[in-house]
Design an enzyme around this catalytic site. Structure first.
Site, PDB file in Angstrom:
ATOM      1  N   PRO A  87      38.068  23.366  34.413  1.00  0.00           N
ATOM      2  CA  PRO A  87      39.529  23.515  32.891  1.00  0.00           C
ATOM      3  C   PRO A  87      39.261  24.208  31.939  1.00  0.00           C
ATOM      4  O   PRO A  87      39.702  24.878  30.699  1.00  0.00           O
ATOM      5  CB  PRO A  87      40.417  22.445  32.553  1.00  0.00           C
ATOM      6  CG  PRO A  87      39.142  20.858  33.338  1.00  0.00           C
ATOM      7  CD  PRO A  87      37.684  22.308  33.805  1.00  0.00           C
ATOM      8  N   GLU A 114      33.496  14.531  35.531  1.00  0.00           N
ATOM      9  CA  GLU A 114      33.829  14.632  34.247  1.00  0.00           C
ATOM     10  C   GLU A 114      33.018  16.080  33.401  1.00  0.00           C
ATOM     11  O   GLU A 114      32.799  16.211  32.700  1.00  0.00           O
ATOM     12  CB  GLU A 114      33.722  13.195  32.910  1.00  0.00           C
ATOM     13  CG  GLU A 114      34.168  12.575  32.977  1.00  0.00           C
ATOM     14  CD  GLU A 114      35.393  12.663  33.034  1.00  0.00           C
ATOM     15  OE1 GLU A 114      36.658  12.643  34.126  1.00  0.00           O
ATOM     16  OE2 GLU A 114      36.386  13.387  31.853  1.00  0.00           O
ATOM     17  N   ARG A 156      39.039  39.456  49.068  1.00  0.00           N
ATOM     18  CA  ARG A 156      40.283  40.432  50.282  1.00  0.00           C
ATOM     19  C   ARG A 156      39.887  41.679  49.323  1.00  0.00           C
ATOM     20  O   ARG A 156      40.749  42.825  49.308  1.00  0.00           O
ATOM     21  CB  ARG A 156      41.784  39.760  49.629  1.00  0.00           C
ATOM     22  CG  ARG A 156      41.782  39.941  47.946  1.00  0.00           C
ATOM     23  CD  ARG A 156      42.941  39.818  48.013  1.00  0.00           C
ATOM     24  NE  ARG A 156      44.546  40.560  48.585  1.00  0.00           N
ATOM     25  CZ  ARG A 156      45.355  41.210  47.520  1.00  0.00           C
ATOM     26  NH1 ARG A 156      44.572  40.903  46.370  1.00  0.00           N
ATOM     27  NH2 ARG A 156      46.080  41.777  47.689  1.00  0.00           N
ATOM     28  N   ASP A 171      48.797  45.423  45.128  1.00  0.00           N
ATOM     29  CA  ASP A 171      48.875  43.961  44.402  1.00  0.00           C
ATOM     30  C   ASP A 171      49.824  43.583  43.257  1.00  0.00           C
ATOM     31  O   ASP A 171      49.906  44.334  42.115  1.00  0.00           O
ATOM     32  CB  ASP A 171      48.084  43.605  43.893  1.00  0.00           C
ATOM     33  CG  ASP A 171      47.070  43.000  44.574  1.00  0.00           C
ATOM     34  OD1 ASP A 171      47.619  42.918  46.469  1.00  0.00           O
ATOM     35  OD2 ASP A 171      45.754  42.930  45.139  1.00  0.00           O
TER      36      ASP A 171
END
Ligand code: 97T
Length: 241
Positions: A87, A114, A156, A171
């Site tokens: 994160p 963590e 992809r 896209d």
């Protein structure tokens, strides 16, 4: 391209062997290795974590285990790029997906708890490029879901993976804008018709309509993407919207 994923839950990334990605594997467009981090833990409990220095909640993943795993999986030549979902990482973008799609070898380190002892990243960075990457501003239990997202976004883009090579050239983000709305048969569904222009056969008008809808959607949902566009990429019609 070779992909290696290191995780304590190998079964979590089994979807990488399904559907289009599975077909890319079968056709040899990619090679995939999934490695159980616990195979590099040598104590009787095969432990991979320990309490954090400085106190605080949760556990931190041990450097020794990761060090052995990365030494075994990341060759000296050709050097892979190590990607660590976290994160606290740089935001993952379509531009990064394109950059990763040009790599020969990507290794993904799935942290849990963590996180991973910082010295693992610091030591790896001595001999290979390391990216700490976030897939969004929220917190997951581990990096496996983030790896599924990034691998799909990257693979992809590889030649031959998508049936219609043009698919990813339109896209969202390919021109800096969000994709506009799409429609298929029937012409009318629940009293809602398909926009006439899309059935007109006038491709100039269709392209203009699609760009207008993409500009409107981007303006309302992601105005910061519009602000980031180079001035020359908006024509005088775009600016009137
Ligand atoms: O929340 C996380 C926990 C572990 C590994 C990655 C993440 C994450 C959250 C957003 N992007 O990556």
């Amino acid at each position: 391209m070779r992909l290696d994923v290191i995780t304590i839950f190998p079964e979590y990334v089994s979807p990488l062997r399904e559907a289009l990605l599975g077909k890319a594997l079968d056709r040899g467009l990619i090679q995939l290795g999934v490695h159980d981090l616990r195979d590099y833990a040598h104590d009787v409990h095969r432990s991979v974590d320990d309490s954090p220095y400085g106190g605080g909640p949760g556990m931190v993943m041990k450097p020794q285990v990761w060090g052995e795993a990365l030494d075994a999986i990341c060759p000296a030549e050709p050097t892979p790029r190590l990607i660590v979902p976290t994160p606290a990482g740089r935001p993952f973008t379509q531009a990064m997906a394109h950059a990763y799609a040009r790599e020969q070898h990507l290794v993904f380190a799935c942290g849990r708890y963590e996180g991973i002892d910082q010295r693992v990243v610091d030591a790896a960075a001595r001999r290979m490029p390391v990216d700490e990457v976030s897939i969004g501003d929220y917190v997951l239990i581990g990096g496996e879901a983030a790896v599924l997202v990034m691998v799909e976004a990257v693979v992809r883009l590889l030649p031959g993976v998508l049936g219609n090579q043009a698919s990813h050239e339109q896209d969202s983000f390919s021109d800096g804008l969000l994709e506009g709305p799409s429609y298929t048969r029937p012409e009318v569904w629940q009293d809602m018709p398909v926009p006439d222009v899309l059935r007109s056969g006038n491709h100039a008008a269709i392209n203009r309509w699609r760009r207008d809808r993409a500009l409107e959607r981007t303006y309302h949902r992601r105005p910061e993407l519009l602000a980031a566009l180079p001035a020359e990429s908006l024509d005088k019609h775009d600016r009137k919207l």
